[in-house]
Design a protein around this motif. Structure first.
Motif, PDB file in Angstrom:
ATOM      1  N   CYS A 150       0.832  -1.211   0.000  1.00 49.56           N
ATOM      2  CA  CYS A 150       0.000   0.000   0.000  1.00 49.56           C
ATOM      3  C   CYS A 150       0.864   1.256   0.000  1.00 49.56           C
ATOM      4  N   SER A 183       1.053   3.790  -3.322  1.00 51.06           N
ATOM      5  CA  SER A 183       0.595   5.166  -3.118  1.00 51.06           C
ATOM      6  C   SER A 183       1.731   6.166  -3.298  1.00 51.06           C
ATOM      7  N   ILE A 225      -7.467  -2.174  10.031  1.00 50.00           N
ATOM      8  CA  ILE A 225      -8.641  -1.307  10.192  1.00 50.00           C
ATOM      9  C   ILE A 225      -8.258   0.167  10.162  1.00 50.00           C
ATOM     10  N   ILE A 229      -4.048   0.975   6.919  1.00 52.69           N
ATOM     11  CA  ILE A 229      -4.186   0.841   5.463  1.00 52.69           C
ATOM     12  C   ILE A 229      -5.186   1.848   4.887  1.00 52.69           C
ATOM     13  N   PRO A 230      -6.373   2.023   5.486  1.00 52.93           N
ATOM     14  CA  PRO A 230      -7.261   3.079   4.961  1.00 52.93           C
ATOM     15  C   PRO A 230      -6.632   4.464   5.016  1.00 52.93           C
ATOM     16  N   LEU A 231      -5.875   4.756   6.093  1.00 50.70           N
ATOM     17  CA  LEU A 231      -5.261   6.083   6.231  1.00 50.70           C
ATOM     18  C   LEU A 231      -4.223   6.361   5.144  1.00 50.70           C
ATOM     19  N   TYR A 246      -4.428   5.761   2.100  1.00 54.19           N
ATOM     20  CA  TYR A 246      -5.126   6.276   0.921  1.00 54.19           C
ATOM     21  C   TYR A 246      -5.967   7.514   1.222  1.00 54.19           C
ATOM     22  N   ILE A 247      -6.395   7.658   2.471  1.00 55.90           N
ATOM     23  CA  ILE A 247      -7.217   8.826   2.848  1.00 55.90           C
ATOM     24  C   ILE A 247      -6.368  10.072   3.021  1.00 55.90           C
TER      25      ILE A 247
END
Length: 431
Positions: free
Chosen positions: A265, A269, A405, A408-410, A412-413
């Protein structure tokens, strides 16, 4: 000899806790520091190849997710099997401990063969998916195709060495790593520079070194000095034996497998927003992060047999005292190293590469990426204590929360938010 081994194992339940932990931990910490050199020496030498060092370092860095995948599968078996073997020894059940060892050996061999086949067939596709570019894919593929041929050596060395440490033979475990590390340090410059083989030479040197370590480990566990012996009759897989080992090892597996996912990731990115320079910086950040992880893992190897053995022997007070000493030591180390990295980031970066553009880009990135690693010791101590006590669900939940949780989302956010920093800085901030 048998009496000496028995006394060594009995000491887990009788010797002073503080003295015992550090007697076991110091060789394990030394082994992890040596292992740190082992895992980083390729990147150090490759990063200093004249003319291509920066691209070659980035290419080898892109291989990290695949290398970490190999280690993750070793952890799935060994980090569950070794604590169970310690607990069985605490109960006086040597046969059950040897069954766990034999079943784990078979699983390690089977997984190694499967992983080798996958990497030989799909390495280039995986590397492109994991962040390799046109500039770095050649170096990455050259390294990984050769490295993956040593998967069996890596799996058996990492997996079986945990059983050596789990029985209180920390010095023998240290020698396992020392043999491979010294071999790699000596062979790397020969193959990379003297034979002019570049990244291919680095991979060949690593495979040979890992094979030396594997041979040493097998010789010990089939010899007379071990408390639990690797026996052919216990190698036939039994679900009631290997499933509890794999279940307990699930948390360490997720921890290391999620590191693979995180690297993928981060690299994808960073390649999008910052190109090869940002991915190269991430390679350095991951390397420096190992200065935190591996010595703490050595300390955990010293504390785990003490907690597991006494938990199996139902000696609760010794388990509690061992955890307190373990937690305090982990926290003290993580705070000390965090301060060193924040104060002198350039010194850590130049270990791997002297390219001016890469160094200048990486300095602020390193400070941001590791800005709260001062509390890393708490995370390590709690997770390893859960594993030592057989609390797989608790350890597993903690790993899932932080990495899958939240982090990984952070990744991309963060670059999509309107922050007063660059997109690449926002990605590093996610950590």
């Amino acid at each position: 000899m048998v009496t000496a081994v028995r006394n060594q194992t009995d000491a887990l339940g009788t010797e002073s806790i503080g003295k015992l932990i550090f007697r076991l931990a110091l060789p394990a910490i030394a082994a992890q520091i040596i292992n740190l050199l082992y895992s980083l020496v390729d990147r150090i030498y490759v990063g200093h190849i004249e003319g291509i060092g920066a691209f070659a370092l980035t290419g080898v860095g892109v291989c990290l997710p695949l290398i970490m995948t190999i280690s993750a599968f070793a952890a799935l078996v060994s980090m569950g099997g070794a604590p169970r073997a310690s607990a069985f020894l605490g109960k006086g059940d040597k046969e059950a401990a040897e069954k766990a060892l034999g079943n784990c050996f078979t699983l390690l061999v089977l997984m190694s063969l499967a992983l080798t086949a996958v990497f030989q067939l799909f390495t280039k596709d995986l590397l492109l998916l994991f962040g390799a570019s046109e500039n770095t894919i050649g170096y990455a593929a050259d390294y990984m195709l050769i490295y993956s041929l040593g998967t069996l050596s890596v799996q058996l060395t990492l997996g079986l060495n945990a059983f050596i440490t789990a029985q209180g033979s920390a010095k023998i475990g240290m020698y396992t790593v020392l043999i491979g590390a010294l071999s790699n340090i000596v062979l790397d410059p020969v193959f990379i520079f003297a034979l002019d083989m570049g990244v291919r030479g680095a991979a060949i040197a690593t495979v040979i070194s890992q094979t030396f370590s594997m041979i040493w480990t097998l010789l010990f566990l089939t010899g007379k000095r071990t408390a639990i012996r690797l026996r052919f009759r216990y190698m036939k897989p039994e679900a009631k034996v290997f499933l509890p080992c794999a279940g307990l090892g699930l948390a360490p597996f997720v921890m290391q497998a999620s590191e693979t996912a995180l690297m993928v990731c981060f690299n994808s990115s960073l390649l999008k927003y910052g190109g090869d320079l940002a991915v190269g910086a991430m390679t350095v950040l991951a390397c420096v992060n190992q200065f935190f992880c591996l010595p703490l893992a050595g300390l955990a190897q010293g504390a785990q047999p003490v907690m597991s053995y006494n938990y199996g022997a139902k000696n609760t007070e010794r388990v509690k005292k061992a955890f307190r000493i373990f937690l305090t030591s982990c926290l003290a180390y993580s705070i000390t190293l965090w301060a060193a990295v924040e104060l002198w980031p350039r010194g850590f970066i130049k270990i791997f590469n002297n390219d001016r553009a890469l160094v200048e880009f990486t300095v602020p990135a390193l400070r941001i990426y590791l800005s709260v690693c001062c509390i890393f010791g708490v995370q390590i101590a709690c997770r390893q204590a859960f594993i030592a006590l057989g609390k797989a669900k608790s350890s597993f939940s903690a790993e899932i929360l932080r990495k899958l949780i939240l982090l990984i989302p952070l990744i991309y956010i963060m670059p999509r938010l309107e922050l007063p920093v660059s997109k690449t800085t926002a990605i590093y901030m996610a950590e």
